[in-house]
Design an enzyme around this catalytic site. Structure first.
Site, short mmCIF file in Angstrom:
data_model
loop_
_atom_site.label_atom_id
_atom_site.label_comp_id
_atom_site.label_asym_id
_atom_site.label_seq_id
_atom_site.Cartn_x
_atom_site.Cartn_y
_atom_site.Cartn_z
N ASP A 99 46.00 35.49 35.56
CA ASP A 99 45.72 36.39 34.44
C ASP A 99 45.35 37.82 34.82
O ASP A 99 44.74 38.53 34.03
CB ASP A 99 44.56 35.80 33.63
CG ASP A 99 43.33 35.56 34.48
OD1 ASP A 99 43.27 36.08 35.62
OD2 ASP A 99 42.43 34.83 34.03
N GLU A 121 49.45 28.13 36.15
CA GLU A 121 48.15 28.14 35.44
C GLU A 121 48.32 28.78 34.07
O GLU A 121 47.60 29.71 33.68
CB GLU A 121 47.06 28.85 36.26
CG GLU A 121 45.65 28.48 35.84
CD GLU A 121 44.58 29.26 36.57
OE1 GLU A 121 44.34 30.43 36.24
OE2 GLU A 121 44.00 28.69 37.52
N GLU A 135 41.45 39.59 30.78
CA GLU A 135 42.34 38.51 31.20
C GLU A 135 42.90 37.67 30.05
O GLU A 135 44.01 37.16 30.13
CB GLU A 135 41.64 37.61 32.22
CG GLU A 135 41.37 38.27 33.56
CD GLU A 135 40.12 39.15 33.58
OE1 GLU A 135 39.42 39.22 32.54
OE2 GLU A 135 39.85 39.77 34.62
N HIS A 216 31.29 38.62 39.26
CA HIS A 216 32.11 39.85 39.37
C HIS A 216 32.77 40.26 38.07
O HIS A 216 33.40 41.32 38.01
CB HIS A 216 33.22 39.64 40.40
CG HIS A 216 34.29 38.68 39.94
ND1 HIS A 216 35.31 39.06 39.12
CD2 HIS A 216 34.44 37.37 40.14
CE1 HIS A 216 36.08 38.00 38.85
NE2 HIS A 216 35.57 36.97 39.46
N ARG A 218 34.34 41.78 34.88
CA ARG A 218 34.25 43.14 34.34
C ARG A 218 33.38 43.19 33.08
O ARG A 218 32.63 44.15 32.88
CB ARG A 218 35.64 43.68 34.01
CG ARG A 218 36.34 44.29 35.22
CD ARG A 218 37.74 44.75 34.88
NE ARG A 218 38.41 45.27 36.07
CZ ARG A 218 38.58 46.57 36.34
NH1 ARG A 218 38.16 47.48 35.48
NH2 ARG A 218 39.17 46.95 37.43
N HIS A 248 31.31 40.01 45.80
CA HIS A 248 32.61 40.63 45.55
C HIS A 248 32.55 42.07 46.05
O HIS A 248 31.49 42.69 46.07
CB HIS A 248 32.83 40.60 44.03
CG HIS A 248 34.21 40.92 43.58
ND1 HIS A 248 34.70 42.21 43.57
CD2 HIS A 248 35.19 40.14 43.10
CE1 HIS A 248 35.94 42.19 43.09
NE2 HIS A 248 36.27 40.95 42.81
C1 UD1 Z 1 40.30 41.32 39.41
C2 UD1 Z 1 40.95 40.73 38.16
C3 UD1 Z 1 40.14 39.54 37.66
C4 UD1 Z 1 39.88 38.54 38.77
C5 UD1 Z 1 39.27 39.24 39.96
C6 UD1 Z 1 39.12 38.27 41.09
C7 UD1 Z 1 42.08 42.28 36.64
C8 UD1 Z 1 41.94 43.19 35.48
N1 UD1 Z 1 40.96 41.71 37.09
O1 UD1 Z 1 39.05 41.84 39.00
O2 UD1 Z 1 40.88 38.89 36.64
O3 UD1 Z 1 38.98 37.57 38.27
O4 UD1 Z 1 40.13 40.31 40.38
O5 UD1 Z 1 38.24 38.74 42.05
O6 UD1 Z 1 43.16 42.10 37.11
N2 UD1 Z 1 37.62 45.90 45.81
C9 UD1 Z 1 37.61 46.17 47.16
N3 UD1 Z 1 38.23 45.30 48.01
C10 UD1 Z 1 38.84 44.17 47.58
C11 UD1 Z 1 38.84 43.88 46.21
C12 UD1 Z 1 38.23 44.76 45.33
O7 UD1 Z 1 37.07 47.17 47.60
O8 UD1 Z 1 39.40 43.43 48.40
C13 UD1 Z 1 36.96 46.86 44.89
C14 UD1 Z 1 37.77 48.15 44.66
O9 UD1 Z 1 36.89 49.23 44.54
C15 UD1 Z 1 38.45 47.89 43.32
C16 UD1 Z 1 37.37 47.09 42.60
O10 UD1 Z 1 36.81 46.24 43.61
O11 UD1 Z 1 38.80 49.08 42.65
C17 UD1 Z 1 37.84 46.27 41.42
O12 UD1 Z 1 38.99 45.49 41.75
P1 UD1 Z 1 39.99 45.04 40.56
O13 UD1 Z 1 41.06 44.18 41.13
O14 UD1 Z 1 40.42 46.21 39.76
O15 UD1 Z 1 39.06 44.22 39.59
P2 UD1 Z 1 38.24 42.89 39.84
O16 UD1 Z 1 36.98 43.08 39.09
O17 UD1 Z 1 38.26 42.55 41.27
N1 UDP Z 2 35.99 32.59 46.97
C1 UDP Z 2 36.13 32.80 48.35
N2 UDP Z 2 35.15 33.48 49.01
C2 UDP Z 2 34.05 33.96 48.37
C3 UDP Z 2 33.92 33.75 46.97
C4 UDP Z 2 34.93 33.07 46.30
O1 UDP Z 2 37.11 32.38 48.96
O2 UDP Z 2 33.20 34.55 49.04
C5 UDP Z 2 37.08 31.88 46.27
C6 UDP Z 2 36.66 30.75 45.38
O3 UDP Z 2 36.64 29.54 46.10
C7 UDP Z 2 37.71 30.74 44.29
C8 UDP Z 2 38.16 32.17 44.23
O4 UDP Z 2 37.67 32.83 45.39
O5 UDP Z 2 38.85 29.97 44.67
C9 UDP Z 2 37.61 32.82 43.02
O6 UDP Z 2 37.90 34.17 43.07
P1 UDP Z 2 37.15 35.23 42.17
O7 UDP Z 2 35.80 34.72 41.81
O8 UDP Z 2 37.29 36.52 42.89
O9 UDP Z 2 38.10 35.32 40.89
P2 UDP Z 2 38.28 34.44 39.56
O10 UDP Z 2 38.47 33.02 39.94
O11 UDP Z 2 37.08 34.67 38.73
O12 UDP Z 2 39.49 35.03 38.94
#
Ligand code: UD1
Ligand code: UDP
Length: 373
Positions: A99, A121, A135, A216, A218, A248
């Site tokens: 999503d 999914e 999402e 994490h 939003r 995160h």
């Molecule tokens: C995104 C997804 C959310 C998912 C989550 C899993 C969208 C809108 N949101 O949210 O559905 O649950 O990923 O974790 O698609 N960042 C880093 N390094 C990383 C990852 C993230 O620095 O490896 C930081 C960056 O500043 C980035 C911010 O996190 O801009 C947000 O990342 P983003 O993918 O936009 O949103 P998430 O809240 O991670």
């Molecule tokens: N996860 C991981 N390392 C961590 C925290 C979470 O590998 O330190 C894994 C967790 O087991 C799950 C996935 O990341 O499978 C969940 O990702 P996240 O919470 O970023 O996103 P969401 O599931 O909410 O979309």
């Protein structure tokens, strides 16, 4: 690409990578397919952690992540970037999972080229566009576009039927996250030293009940996360409990959590764990506190009570099974529910039954059969 059905798998974040690597492994092992992998790299470090562990080397890496990226900018760059890859690869199928922005953009780019989309999914619905945000909307958009819907459970298949999606295109496959967990246990059973990175923390908190925490979302940034931190501070003031929080990488999450929880004796704020170590954390903890999606599926599979810090969930199966409970983000409620599980062994035991509504570890193979037609 060669002579088999040409499959382009597109993803961008940690959870998509975790739930797609079992399918990529299965597709790559199957001579009926020619597989290509495109990552948007909506996430960078957290994505690379999974790619490295699963041994996946993308054919295309769009390297999109920017610090503090906005949804519209990310969407625009993902749509055009993925579109170019589709023009180059001309696949028979585009496979997406879940999503995120990457999923929605990849589905739309495929639709613009009339390439069929397989949604892994599919059919998760909270019924509330404001949570999970954005999402819930992404899922509905991909549902409207996809030609093959791999629903993890009967509940998710029924949600798609209610949206008048043709029943012949909907299949209950289970969730590939259970395949991923099986892969982890095979590896760590064979080589326990793979998770030795947790030993120091386990020793530091020996004799205390460990609470695994992730947060994490939003829609929880700001007040929701301040509330979560307040509740965790309170629980961590007990002598008999400790909190491990792999944070995160979102800077907004880190700022608030460092400010509220930094330096507490019973709280470990740590870097994101690789999937093997995170599964180890789940297996040693007493309670899981989370607002994550995937963790709501993993905790029940491992028999761990999970308190979900959200008002609604698109994953009601764990709640129905009794291993998950929705507690929202009011600090008093989070503290009350956590302390109930710490202080009442019967309440804990009632939630701690391993129950697996999300799959049997064979979902990737089922999806391969569907793609083979
Ligand atoms: C995104 C997804 C959310 C998912 C989550 C899993 C969208 C809108 N949101 O949210 O559905 O649950 O990923 O974790 O698609 N960042 C880093 N390094 C990383 C990852 C993230 O620095 O490896 C930081 C960056 O500043 C980035 C911010 O996190 O801009 C947000 O990342 P983003 O993918 O936009 O949103 P998430 O809240 O991670
Ligand atoms: N996860 C991981 N390392 C961590 C925290 C979470 O590998 O330190 C894994 C967790 O087991 C799950 C996935 O990341 O499978 C969940 O990702 P996240 O919470 O970023 O996103 P969401 O599931 O909410 O979309």
């Amino acid at each position: 690409m060669g002579s088999g059905a040409r499959i382009l798998v597109v993803f961008g974040t940690r959870p998509e990578a975790i739930k797609l690597f079992p399918l990529i492994h299965a597709l790559e092992a199957d001579p009926r397919f020619e597989v290509r992998v495109c990552v948007s790299a909506q996430h960078r470090e957290m994505l690379d952690q999974v790619l490295g562990l699963a041994g996946i080397v993308p054919d295309h890496d769009l390297d999109l992540m920017r610090e503090g990226q906005s949804l519209d900018d990310l969407t625009a760059r993902a749509l055009t970037g993925i579109g170019k890859v589709l023009d180059e690869e001309c696949p028979d199928w585009v496979v997406v999972q879940g999503d995120t922005t990457t999923v929605m953009a990849a589905a739309l780019a495929a639709h613009y080229r009339q390439i069929p989309v397989c949604h892994v999914e599919a059919g998760l619905r909270s019924g509330d566009l404001s949570q999970p945000w954005p999402e819930e909307a992404n899922r509905r958009m991909v549902g409207a576009i996809a030609s093959l819907h791999c629903a993890p459970t009967r509940t998710s298949a029924e949600a798609l039927l209610r949206e008048n999606i043709p029943s012949a295109t909907i299949h209950v496959t289970g969730n590939t996250v259970i395949d991923a967990l099986h892969w982890v246990s095979q590896r760590t059973d064979a080589e326990p030293s793979l998770v030795s990175g947790m030993t120091e923390l386990e020793q530091r908190f020996a004799g205390k009940r460990i609470i695994g925490l992730t947060s994490h979302r939003r829609e929880n940034l700001g007040q929701g996360m301040a509330n979560i931190a307040k509740a965790v501070r309170h629980v961590a003031s007990r002598d008999d409990a400790a909190v491990i929080f792999p944070m995160h990488r979102n800077p907004e999450v880190r700022a608030i959590m460092h400010e509220q929880l930094g330096g507490l004796d019973n709280v470990a704020l740590i870097e994101p764990l690789d999937y093997l170590h995170f599964a180890r954390l789940l297996s040693v903890c007493h309670i899981v506190l989370t607002d994550s999606g995937g963790v709501q599926e993993e905790a029940p599979a491992l028999g761990k009570p999970v308190l979900v810090m959200r008002e609604t969930t698109e994953r009601p199966e764990g709640v129905t099974a009794g291993t998950a409970r929705l507690v929202g983000t009011c600090p008093h409620r989070i503290v009350r529910e956590t302390e109930r599980l710490l202080d009442d062994p019967r309440a804990h035991a009632a939630m701690a039954r391993a129950h697996n509504p999300y799959g049997d570890g064979k979902s990737a193979q089922r999806i391969c059969e569907l793609l083979a037609g």
